[in-house]
Design a protein around this motif. Structure first.
Motif, PDB file in Angstrom:
ATOM      1  N   VAL A 141      20.746  31.968  37.049  1.00 16.42           N
ATOM      2  CA  VAL A 141      21.916  31.875  37.947  1.00 16.42           C
ATOM      3  C   VAL A 141      21.528  30.996  39.132  1.00 16.42           C
ATOM      4  O   VAL A 141      20.440  31.159  39.694  1.00 16.42           O
ATOM      5  CB  VAL A 141      22.315  33.290  38.445  1.00 16.42           C
ATOM      6  N   PHE A 187      23.768  39.567  44.491  1.00 14.69           N
ATOM      7  CA  PHE A 187      24.018  40.600  43.476  1.00 14.69           C
ATOM      8  C   PHE A 187      24.274  41.970  44.089  1.00 14.69           C
ATOM      9  O   PHE A 187      24.350  42.968  43.369  1.00 14.69           O
ATOM     10  CB  PHE A 187      22.823  40.698  42.522  1.00 14.69           C
ATOM     11  N   CYS A 218      26.660  44.062  42.499  1.00 12.11           N
ATOM     12  CA  CYS A 218      26.368  44.398  41.092  1.00 12.11           C
ATOM     13  C   CYS A 218      25.530  45.672  41.042  1.00 12.11           C
ATOM     14  O   CYS A 218      25.638  46.463  40.110  1.00 12.11           O
ATOM     15  CB  CYS A 218      25.590  43.276  40.412  1.00 12.11           C
ATOM     16  N   GLU A 259      30.921  45.215  41.460  1.00 14.07           N
ATOM     17  CA  GLU A 259      31.163  43.944  40.769  1.00 14.07           C
ATOM     18  C   GLU A 259      30.512  43.955  39.397  1.00 14.07           C
ATOM     19  O   GLU A 259      29.400  44.463  39.236  1.00 14.07           O
ATOM     20  CB  GLU A 259      30.554  42.807  41.621  1.00 14.07           C
ATOM     21  N   LYS A 260      31.253  43.400  38.418  1.00 16.74           N
ATOM     22  CA  LYS A 260      30.679  43.300  37.060  1.00 16.74           C
ATOM     23  C   LYS A 260      30.523  41.826  36.717  1.00 16.74           C
ATOM     24  O   LYS A 260      31.396  41.032  37.007  1.00 16.74           O
ATOM     25  CB  LYS A 260      31.639  43.924  36.035  1.00 16.74           C
ATOM     26  N   ARG A 261      29.404  41.464  36.117  1.00 15.83           N
ATOM     27  CA  ARG A 261      29.232  40.075  35.682  1.00 15.83           C
ATOM     28  C   ARG A 261      29.148  40.031  34.162  1.00 15.83           C
ATOM     29  O   ARG A 261      29.073  41.073  33.509  1.00 15.83           O
ATOM     30  CB  ARG A 261      27.952  39.495  36.279  1.00 15.83           C
ATOM     31  N   ASP A 262      29.079  38.790  33.648  1.00 17.40           N
ATOM     32  CA  ASP A 262      29.025  38.642  32.185  1.00 17.40           C
ATOM     33  C   ASP A 262      27.649  38.977  31.643  1.00 17.40           C
ATOM     34  O   ASP A 262      27.422  38.937  30.443  1.00 17.40           O
ATOM     35  CB  ASP A 262      29.321  37.192  31.783  1.00 17.40           C
TER      36      ASP A 262
END
Ligand code: SER
Length: 891
Positions: free
Chosen positions: A23, A46, A49, A54-57
């Protein structure tokens, strides 16, 4: 020997190979954390996260993160240059797991990377764990085979990591490298731990808690990993030194500094070069991320770092500005890993040169004053606060620059005296303002500006950010909270919302409480108050409430902003195109850029011809299609004028102005002679001119004497407008039964035909009237009234303008007499009277008409004695009108 750039790649590739997403580094100005001044570690981007907001892929990530530690909790500024490992800027390498793997894998990954990939001898490594973390100690033992004495238990916060006063946190384990006996120092946990022998190279945080503002700590739902390796430290040990400043990348910058100042990199000016090399990195990266030197907030931290470096350059004997000349060396070293540096190179160089040129003007005198003050002081006595304040206020010496200067002389500043002098100055400024007669309700804003400082505007770079609610004002009074449906103004520490200024409307958007994202307030206006220091958001909570102290997510209405942006940039192109085609007298007199259209007022005496409008429109669209980047720079107003920037007449500009340039033209202006439009402007603009899409000029009209107004559309609105026009053309073509291409000729032919028919109809009506066919009193005969032959007739189907011709015909027929004709047009009456020439001495047509008009509910009437006309609204009284005229003849 691996270079620093090699180490970065080794790290990222190792974790990518193990299923981690690489990233990019996040910006130095945190988008998602209002409590942090600058991004100070890899985990900042992050943060949400870890807490699950928060959600990431991906659930595994790895980064090389640029970090600045200056101001705030982690502040290393004071030590930079004097130690081997303090930096204001550094890179942190990290691997992250969001609820995926935990200690059992994080430790083996770290051990493999350090000992295998980087090839650091295992026997030179030791680790620390939090004193209660038996699990981590066990894993270390198993994975690395470390003996107990090299797994050190630390009972302090050194092994419990927190990013700031709030946020995700947890116990950590740290890996240390032993540089060997030639350096003084002891292992962590011993009184000698601060020596240079044992150096921490990697921190592995086991994220499992969250710290709240009220001091409470909760366990997080998921267990995560956040690690941070200082790349400079690892480069040092792999390159056989324990001094970060001797590693390849920083050494290259030190050499550039030595070159630029013609001095020895390792001579007596060694510390100066180290300060310059470090500060070059932090200032350049901050400017690349949109921070500009100022007297408040982040901009002031940048200014402090810049000026600190500049004083050190001065001490090296540099007569001219130096810092900007070092930027190419930095871009050469770091531009590949951080492309934003190359993109912002010109801006960085210009900003540094401007600041250094300006600071140099007062630096000498300030240093002289400092020496004089010191001469008068007793041995070791601190510098009085007032002197430090004078240096700050008059000579632009930030307090830490003065402290840095005194450090070399073993002295300190009386900081409380400095604070007192600062408070006194603020009080005076307030008193002066209070006496200036400004509206009383402005007082609340000045109070808030004093208390909280200026609002940081992030909106040039982002349309979303987190912020903290510092104050809420309702009906001119500070309140603690706004409930649903209430309307007030909120001040935050930072915002991406643009406040109305320079013809650009305020942003709209939403504010959501992070604690409960359903608590949303709609922002409907944004204004600057307290001399522009505060950006205030007018808002109303739609649900829940908004309270002072809330951490919120701010989101600008992106669609609206992008339309406004396109209109604003098109206005700049339009302004220049008007100057090119109408002349240099064209100057902006006003403008409005809202989401629907743009309006531009400019000095020009007469309306634009069709050709001029077409040329201007074509030119604007040509630069839109050219699709070149729009650039923004900061400079002095004088420099800006020198390169041909358009400034607003009569506008007050500060010491520094924002200059927006766009378009390439071989006959342009600016330093390259090729920039098409250069304007002083604080607004937000498109990135590339192509983003405007299209510009359609709607109208040119007079706004006031000597000022024209152009209105235009851009983007989708312009396209829709053209589509509507095209549809209209089709519809008309259909109606008149022509191809759109033949429409003009067809419409002209129809108009000609219409005119011919109208003439024919008039002619026929007259003939009909004379023949007696159209009139109610058809074929009327003249009768004798008082010896005068008088012919009166009421006609329908004849228009008023045909009456004079009919009068003439009657007169011609009757030799001597008077005529009165009344045309009844749907109840309204037109009257005409005629008197033959032989009678005009005693009888006037004007009198006849006036008498008739009075009966017909009209007024006046006029003409000549032989022919007069008038009208009334009441044709039903025609008979009475005829009688009235008769009475006139009878007199
Ligand atoms: N957040 C931790 C640190 O900054 C590990 O990345 O040290």
């Amino acid at each position: 020997m691996p270079s620093l750039n090699d180490i970065r790649s080794t790290f990222l590739n190792y974790f990518a190979k193990n299923g981690h997403e690489i990233v990019p580094s996040s910006p130095l100005v945190p988008r998602n954390d209002p409590t942090l001044m600058f991004t100070n570690s890899g985990m900042v981007q992050f943060k949400n996260c870890f807490t699950g907001v928060e959600k990431r892929d991906y659930v595994r990530a790895t980064t090389a993160q640029k970090c600045v530690r200056a101001g705030g909790k982690h502040n290393d500024l004071d030590n930079v240059g004097y130690t081997a490992r303090h930096h204001t800027f550094f890179e942190m390498l990290g691997n992250f797991s969001f609820g995926d793997y935990f200690k059992e894998m994080a430790i083996p990954y770290a051990w493999e990377l350090v000992t295998k990939e980087l090839d650091i001898p295992a026997d030179r490594l030791l680790v620390t764990v939090y004193h209660t973390d038996d699990e981590a100690a066990e894993i270390w033992k198993k994975v690395a085979g470390l003996p107990d004495e090299r797994i050190i238990r630390i009972p302090t916060n050194d092994n419990f990591w927190m990013m700031g006063p709030t946020g995700p946190c947890g116990p950590c384990t740290e890996i240390f490298f032993d540089h060997g006996e030639k350096y003084w120092g002891g292992p962590p946990g011993t009184p000698e731990e601060d020596g240079d022998r044992f150096v921490e190279i990697w921190n592995l945080v086991f994220m499992q808690n969250e710290q709240f503002e009220d001091g409470s700590m909760k366990e997080l739902d998921m267990q995560s990993i956040d690690t941070g390796m200082g790349i400079e430290r690892v480069a040092a040990l792999l390159q056989g030194t324990n001094d970060n400043y001797s590693t390849d990348l920083i050494r290259a910058l030190i050499e550039a500094s030595a070159d630029a100042t013609s001095s020895d990199p390792d001579g007596p000016g060694k510390t100066h070069h180290r300060v310059i090399a470090d500060h070059l990195r932090s200032t350049s990266f901050l400017i690349a991320d949109g921070v500009m030197p100022s007297n408040d907030g982040r901009g002031y931290v940048l200014r402090r770092i810049m000026r600190r470096a500049m004083r050190h350059a001065h001490l090296l004997g540099a007569k001219d500005p130096v810092m900007h000349r070092l930027v190419p060396a930095l871009v050469h070293q770091m531009g590949a890993a951080y492309p934003e540096l190359g993109r912002a190179q010109a801006l960085i160089e210009e900003t540094l040169e401007l600041e250094e040129t300006r600071f140099k003007q007062t630096l000498d005198r300030g240093l002289k004053l400092l020496d004089e003050e010191l001469d008068g002081l007793g041995e070791g006595a601190p510098l009085p606060g007032e002197a430090a304040f004078k240096l700050y206020d008059t000579y632009g010496f930030p307090l830490d620059l003065t402290q840095d200067a005194l450090r070399e002389k073993g002295r300190e500043v009386d900081v409380s005296g400095f604070d007192a002098a600062m408070a006194e100055q603020k009080a005076k400024a307030r008193a002066a303002w209070a006496g200036s007669g400004e509206a009383a309700d402005a007082a609340v804003w000045f109070d808030l500006a004093d208390k909280h400082g200026a609002t940081d505007f992030l909106g040039y770079d982002t349309e979303e950010a987190e912020g903290q609610v510092l104050a809420i004002v309702k009906d001119g009074v500070e309140v603690k909270a706004l409930n649903a449906g209430e309307d007030g103004w909120a001040i935050l520490n930072q915002t991406p919302f643009y406040a109305e200024a320079g013809g650009q409307v305020a942003d709209h958007g939403y504010v959501r409480r992070l604690a409960n994202l359903d608590d949303v307030s709609a922002v409907t206006d944004v204004q600057r108050f307290a001399d522009g220091k505060l950006i205030a958001h007018r808002l109303t909570p739609e649900r829940g409430k908004l309270s002072v102290g809330d951490t919120v997510e701010l989101e600008v209405d992106h669609k609206r902003r992008s339309k406004v942006r396109a209109n604003h940039s098109a206005t700049h192109l339009l302004h220049e195109a008007l100057r090119v085609h109408l002349g240099d007298h064209v100057a902006q007199r006003g403008s409005l850029n809202d989401e629907d259209r743009l309006r531009f007022d400019f000095s020009h005496a007469k309306g634009l011809s069709e050709d001029e409008l077409r040329l201007v429109g074509e030119e604007v669209n040509g630069f839109i299609r050219q699709n070149t980047p729009v650039s923004t720079r900061i400079m002095t107003p004088d420099d800006a004028r020198e390169i041909g920037a358009q400034a607003l007449f009569g506008e007050k500009y500060g010491d520094e102005v924002r200059v927006v340039s766009m378009g390439r033209a071989p006959t342009g202006k600016g330093a390259d002679g090729e920039t098409y439009s250069i304007e002083l402007c604080g607004g937000t603009h498109v990135q590339q001119t192509g983003d405007i899409g299209l510009c359609v000029i709607l109208s040119d009209s007079a706004s006031s004497a000597g000022v024209r107004r152009i209105e235009a559309l851009t983007g989708a609105a312009a396209v829709q407008h053209l589509e509507r026009q095209a549809a209209l053309v089709d519809e008309i073509a259909d109606t008149v039964k022509a191809q759109p291409g033949d429409l003009a000729a067809r419409v002209k032919a129809l108009m000609d035909e219409r005119k011919a028919l109208q003439n024919e109809v008039s002619q026929l009506r007259r003939e009909l009237a004379m023949a007696g066919g159209a009139g109610q009193g058809g074929g009327a005969e003249a009768r004798d009234v008082n010896g005068v032959a008088f012919l009166a007739q009421v006609l329908s189907g004849v228009s008023g303008k045909d009456l004079p011709a009919l009068i003439d015909e009657h007169k011609a027929k009757m030799e001597s007499g008077a005529v009165l004709l009344i045309a009844d047009a749907g109840g309204k009456a037109a009257v005409a009277a005629g008197v033959t020439a032989d009678l005009t001495d005693k009888l006037s047509a004007v009198d006849l008409v006036r008498a008739a008009v009075a009966e017909l509910g009209g007024k006046g009437g006029g003409g000549r004695p032989d022919m007069a006309q008038g009208g009334g609204k009441d044709a039903g009284n025609a008979e009475a009108a005829i009688k009235a005229a008769e009475a006139v003849i009878g007199d």
